[in-house]
Design an enzyme around this catalytic site. Structure first.
Site, short mmCIF file in Angstrom:
data_model
loop_
_atom_site.label_atom_id
_atom_site.label_comp_id
_atom_site.label_asym_id
_atom_site.label_seq_id
_atom_site.Cartn_x
_atom_site.Cartn_y
_atom_site.Cartn_z
N HIS A 18 0.59 -1.06 -0.21
CA HIS A 18 0.09 -0.20 -0.38
C HIS A 18 0.74 1.05 -0.12
O HIS A 18 1.53 1.52 0.87
CB HIS A 18 -1.02 -0.08 1.03
CG HIS A 18 -1.62 -1.29 1.52
ND1 HIS A 18 -3.18 -0.95 1.21
CD2 HIS A 18 -1.47 -2.00 1.33
CE1 HIS A 18 -3.61 -2.37 1.24
NE2 HIS A 18 -2.88 -2.32 1.23
N HIS A 198 -9.19 -7.36 -1.13
CA HIS A 198 -8.40 -8.39 0.07
C HIS A 198 -9.38 -9.36 0.31
O HIS A 198 -10.98 -8.92 0.78
CB HIS A 198 -7.98 -7.26 1.37
CG HIS A 198 -6.96 -6.43 1.11
ND1 HIS A 198 -6.93 -5.75 0.34
CD2 HIS A 198 -5.52 -6.17 1.74
CE1 HIS A 198 -5.69 -4.82 0.28
NE2 HIS A 198 -5.28 -5.27 1.60
N GLU A 201 -8.53 -12.38 5.05
CA GLU A 201 -7.49 -12.49 6.88
C GLU A 201 -7.93 -11.76 7.95
O GLU A 201 -7.46 -12.87 8.11
CB GLU A 201 -7.06 -10.82 5.75
CG GLU A 201 -5.77 -10.04 6.67
CD GLU A 201 -5.98 -8.51 6.45
OE1 GLU A 201 -6.53 -7.92 6.01
OE2 GLU A 201 -4.80 -7.69 6.81
N1 ADE Z 1 -4.91 -1.65 3.99
C1 ADE Z 1 -3.84 -1.31 4.46
N2 ADE Z 1 -3.06 -2.70 5.05
C2 ADE Z 1 -4.04 -3.86 4.78
C3 ADE Z 1 -4.35 -4.96 5.33
N3 ADE Z 1 -3.95 -5.33 5.81
N4 ADE Z 1 -5.51 -5.16 5.46
C4 ADE Z 1 -7.08 -4.53 4.71
N5 ADE Z 1 -6.48 -3.21 4.76
C5 ADE Z 1 -5.56 -2.17 4.09
ZN ZN Z 2 -3.62 -5.12 2.54
#
Ligand code: ADE
Ligand code: ZN
Length: 343
Positions: A18, A198, A201
């Protein structure tokens, strides 16, 4: 000579990092001061303390405070130049970098066109001066309303061929399933813009299923929690969907207790398409090089696997087939020269 020095010297590709999460600590302190966006840290040591995250929610609060320090297109140009200098120093020849432009639009009214122009200045400079390339994943944060996600999809579509290569989805997965953003992703996919949400996670398999089936993800950001569902693992293996694994990020955000309990080795054993990434490197006290070194050590990866992880990232990138072939040949040639020198 060692695998560590080989990893430092080897050409690499990064797919999940990012821009707002990559601001150099000294630059962040300067931007905070200049832009009158106060942070609860005045020194790099204090920033490092602040970057100790209790959980994902805590991290997001800090991430937004960091993003608030970016106030003008020139700030974006500066952080992109510094970021790409750091990538070049690590021999990262190509980076696909996530930008969350709606944040800067809402915070300070910076138009997307101005954001893109500033970042493209830095991108062209880095290509000419440093010999490294980048493209942007334009992402939308899940805690925002659904409405503006369509506008951001249009921004991303408009940037295709002008530095933008994908549309993404970040932010809090819990309570914000992929299905909520179906319309924006349908629009991006229909316009030929690949989607890289994403998923898997902070939420388990159902989020990855949604990313695949509803958002038609070309790659998955993280995806590590797919391992909780054998049927999903089979599906991801059959499709060879690239997974953008960020090991240290997962430990810092308490997804797993330590690198020793990270599922990366099991994912490789399962024949999943794995890539290694840094996510928000200074916030997690890491770099892409550190990620390769740490996983090679903890998971006892041999050089063939390390090479494969780099070539996986290259193959899963959104470079043209012609550029991929050229870069692949360069990488394979350099790997064999470096093996003689370092191993
Ligand atoms: N924005 C920055 N890092 C992130 C992550 N690990 N998961 C979701 N959004 C993010
Ligand atoms: Zn990320």
């Amino acid at each position: 000579m060692s695998l560590h020095s080989y990893i430092r010297a080897m050409p690499k590709v990064e797919l999940h990092v990012h821009l707002e999460g990559s601001v150099r600590p000294t630059t962040l302190l300067a931007l905070s001061h200049r832009n009158k966006a106060p942070l609860p840290a005045r020194t790099v040591a204090e920033l490092e303390q602040w970057y100790k995250f209790r959980d994902f929610r805590h991290f997001l609060g800090i991430y937004f405070a960091v993003s608030r320090c970016i106030r003008a297109p020139e700030d974006l140009e500066l952080i992109t130049r510094e970021f790409l200098s750091g990538q070049a120093r690590q021999n990262i020849l190509h980076s696909e970098v996530t930008l969350t432009p709606y944040t800067h639009y809402v915070n300070y009214g910076i138009e997307f066109g101005d954001q893109l122009q500033a970042i493209n200045e830095a991108r062209r400079w880095a290509e000419e001066e440093l010999g490294v390339t980048m493209s942007l994943t334009i992402d939308y944060s899940r805690e925002q309303e659904v409405g503006p996600s369509l506008m951001v999809a249009d921004w991303a579509i408009g940037g295709l061929g002008n530095g933008v290569s994908a549309f993404g989805l970040g932010g809090p997965e819990v309570g914000n399933p992929p299905e909520k953003f179906r319309a924006a992703f349908e629009r991006a996919n229909s316009a030929g813009l690949p989607c890289v949400p994403h998923a898997g996670e902070t939420v388990g398999p159902e989020s990855v299923w949604g990313a695949l089936r509803t958002l038609h993800a070309a790659r998955i950001g993280h995806g590590v929690r797919c391992m909780e569902d054998a049927e999903l693992v089979s599906e991801l293996r059959a499709r060879q969907t690239p997974l953008e694994v960020c090991p240290t990020s997962n430990v810092c955000l308490k997804i797993f207790d330590s690198l020793h309990t990270h599922p990366l080795p099991a994912m490789l054993d399962e024949g999943l398409f794995v890539t290694i990434n840094s996510d928000d490197p200074p916030m997690f006290g890491t770099t892409l090089t550190d990620e390769y070194i740490a996983t090679a050590d903890v998971c006892t990866l041999d050089v063939e696997v390390v090479d494969r992880l780099v070539l996986n990232a290259l193959q899963a990138s959104f470079l043209t087939e012609e550029k991929k072939t050229r870069l692949r040949n360069d990488c394979v040639g350099t790997f064999s020269t470096l093996r003689k020198r370092h191993l």
